[in-house]
Design a protein around this motif. Sequence first.
Motif, mmCIF file in Angstrom:
data_model
loop_
_atom_site.group_PDB
_atom_site.id
_atom_site.type_symbol
_atom_site.label_atom_id
_atom_site.label_comp_id
_atom_site.label_asym_id
_atom_site.label_seq_id
_atom_site.Cartn_x
_atom_site.Cartn_y
_atom_site.Cartn_z
ATOM 1 N N ILE A 154 0.860 -1.343 -0.122
ATOM 2 C CA ILE A 154 -0.093 -0.083 0.070
ATOM 3 C C ILE A 154 0.694 1.368 0.108
ATOM 4 O O ILE A 154 1.825 1.480 0.636
ATOM 5 C CB ILE A 154 -0.962 -0.022 1.370
ATOM 6 C CG1 ILE A 154 -1.975 -1.142 1.166
ATOM 7 C CG2 ILE A 154 -1.833 1.290 1.032
ATOM 8 C CD1 ILE A 154 -2.759 -1.120 2.484
ATOM 9 N N SER A 155 0.432 2.132 -0.870
ATOM 10 C CA SER A 155 1.316 3.641 -0.893
ATOM 11 C C SER A 155 0.189 4.537 -1.014
ATOM 12 O O SER A 155 -0.842 4.210 -1.285
ATOM 13 C CB SER A 155 2.315 3.664 -2.151
ATOM 14 O OG SER A 155 1.434 3.139 -3.595
ATOM 15 N N SER A 156 0.610 5.953 -1.192
ATOM 16 C CA SER A 156 -0.208 6.755 -1.270
ATOM 17 C C SER A 156 0.561 8.160 -1.714
ATOM 18 O O SER A 156 1.894 8.251 -1.749
ATOM 19 C CB SER A 156 -0.987 7.562 -0.077
ATOM 20 O OG SER A 156 0.025 8.007 0.917
ATOM 21 N N ILE A 184 -4.688 6.617 -2.819
ATOM 22 C CA ILE A 184 -4.002 5.519 -2.296
ATOM 23 C C ILE A 184 -3.951 4.385 -3.327
ATOM 24 O O ILE A 184 -5.078 4.327 -4.036
ATOM 25 C CB ILE A 184 -4.756 4.801 -0.979
ATOM 26 C CG1 ILE A 184 -5.002 5.934 -0.073
ATOM 27 C CG2 ILE A 184 -4.312 3.601 -0.317
ATOM 28 C CD1 ILE A 184 -6.303 5.779 1.045
ATOM 29 N N LYS A 185 -2.907 3.561 -3.147
ATOM 30 C CA LYS A 185 -3.015 2.637 -4.159
ATOM 31 C C LYS A 185 -2.282 1.170 -3.602
ATOM 32 O O LYS A 185 -1.550 1.185 -2.590
ATOM 33 C CB LYS A 185 -1.624 2.968 -5.124
ATOM 34 C CG LYS A 185 -1.664 1.925 -6.602
ATOM 35 C CD LYS A 185 -0.553 2.322 -7.531
ATOM 36 C CE LYS A 185 -0.652 1.513 -8.705
ATOM 37 N NZ LYS A 185 0.466 1.775 -9.735
ATOM 38 N N VAL A 211 -12.078 5.547 5.134
ATOM 39 C CA VAL A 211 -11.374 6.583 4.670
ATOM 40 C C VAL A 211 -12.143 7.893 5.046
ATOM 41 O O VAL A 211 -11.539 8.783 5.338
ATOM 42 C CB VAL A 211 -11.011 6.477 3.264
ATOM 43 C CG1 VAL A 211 -10.266 7.775 2.886
ATOM 44 C CG2 VAL A 211 -9.810 5.266 3.007
ATOM 45 N N ALA A 311 -2.789 11.347 4.063
ATOM 46 C CA ALA A 311 -2.339 10.466 3.135
ATOM 47 C C ALA A 311 -1.920 9.220 3.879
ATOM 48 O O ALA A 311 -2.144 7.923 3.377
ATOM 49 C CB ALA A 311 -1.682 10.923 2.001
ATOM 50 N N GLY A 314 -4.639 7.688 5.541
ATOM 51 C CA GLY A 314 -5.558 6.914 4.537
ATOM 52 C C GLY A 314 -4.882 5.663 4.309
ATOM 53 O O GLY A 314 -5.689 4.529 4.000
ATOM 54 N N GLU A 315 -3.493 5.358 4.124
ATOM 55 C CA GLU A 315 -2.830 4.072 3.998
ATOM 56 C C GLU A 315 -3.040 3.047 5.089
ATOM 57 O O GLU A 315 -3.634 1.873 4.768
ATOM 58 C CB GLU A 315 -1.440 4.351 3.744
ATOM 59 C CG GLU A 315 -0.879 5.107 2.589
ATOM 60 C CD GLU A 315 0.699 5.275 2.676
ATOM 61 O OE1 GLU A 315 1.203 4.309 3.203
ATOM 62 O OE2 GLU A 315 1.314 6.024 2.024
ATOM 63 N N ALA A 318 -6.794 1.992 4.836
ATOM 64 C CA ALA A 318 -6.808 1.082 3.862
ATOM 65 C C ALA A 318 -6.261 -0.154 4.110
ATOM 66 O O ALA A 318 -6.742 -1.465 3.792
ATOM 67 C CB ALA A 318 -6.390 1.538 2.704
#
Length: 355
Positions: A154-156, A184-185, A211, A311, A314-315, A318
């Motif tokens: 997980i990244s952002s 977020i990815k 989120v 962010a 958020g990670e 998630a």
Amino acid sequence: MIRFIDAGESHGARLAGILEGIPAGLKIDSEFINSELARRQSGYGRGARMKIETDKIILSSGVRFGETLGSPITLIVENKDFANWQEKMSAEGLPCGEKVTNARPGHADLTGAAKYGKNDVRDILERSSARETTMRVAAGAVCKIFLRECGINISSKVLNEAEIIKKIDAAKSNGDTVGGVFEIKITGAPAGLGSYIQWDKKIDAKFAAAVMSIQAIKAVEIGDGWANAQKFGSEVHDEIFIDDNKKIYRKTNRAGGIEGGMTNGEPIIIRAAMKPIPTLMKPLRTVDIATKTPTTASKERSDTCAIFAAAVVGEAMAAIVTADSVVEKFGGDFLQDTLNNLKNYRERILKNYGL
């Protein structure tokens, strides 16, 4: 099932969290958790509080010799600023924290005081403060360690970062605040996390709720959610292709890796919009809840912009949702059993469905 709750106030003695459901046998790297906490405290636009606190995690249960036991993990972070408050208030003969009655527009202050029958807004703002997200990041870091074992990362990133930095500079000089959007990815998640069977099983709904629960977040989209609403179906849906090795792939990912409430094997993309935080150095107009007279909002030590920290939070949120979905799907008593089940599942859906 992974469950997480936290406790503590912004200037209380400490923050605490309990994370339940992490499989036994997972090696926990405390320094990784601390590095995640440091990321939350960094970022352009942060305020003076970050110069006081250097968050370090204390693992007080659920981990022995650096490895999870399968029992609830208790996470603790001491608040250094608590001692400063105690010393100041003791010297002045005051209770810890001056009474606040001028509620800030855009914050939990006014409604929270009414709901809980309080005449001091500090009773509300100390818990509703974004300082609470410290424990979310700590719990999310543990979930990230688990997910890495599962091949999930997980990244952002903050969108339009250069523009945001310019706005922060302008806002700071004017006593104002700035919001922004982060993305977020999640990569490596297998197809099939979540379900279409019931509304509360849909993983996009879980991501959106998690989120949106972050302080000051006012909108969440999965993939190209808002943009897709303005297009024709032929411009939106990600066509399905198969390569020479009979493996399914997509040329686009407008769905953000989720279809029908389930992950589809593509990267999961979540975006969140954060409003400017409500503590302004040039305060907005409000009403004193004690005297019912017009006044200006209280000024707490605060940030100009917290989008970079948001962010990271958020990670974490998630990661908690993803880890919960993995444990629900593949079991979570013992790590190796979870990994074996995940491996078998990946092999089955690849062989039979090309996913």
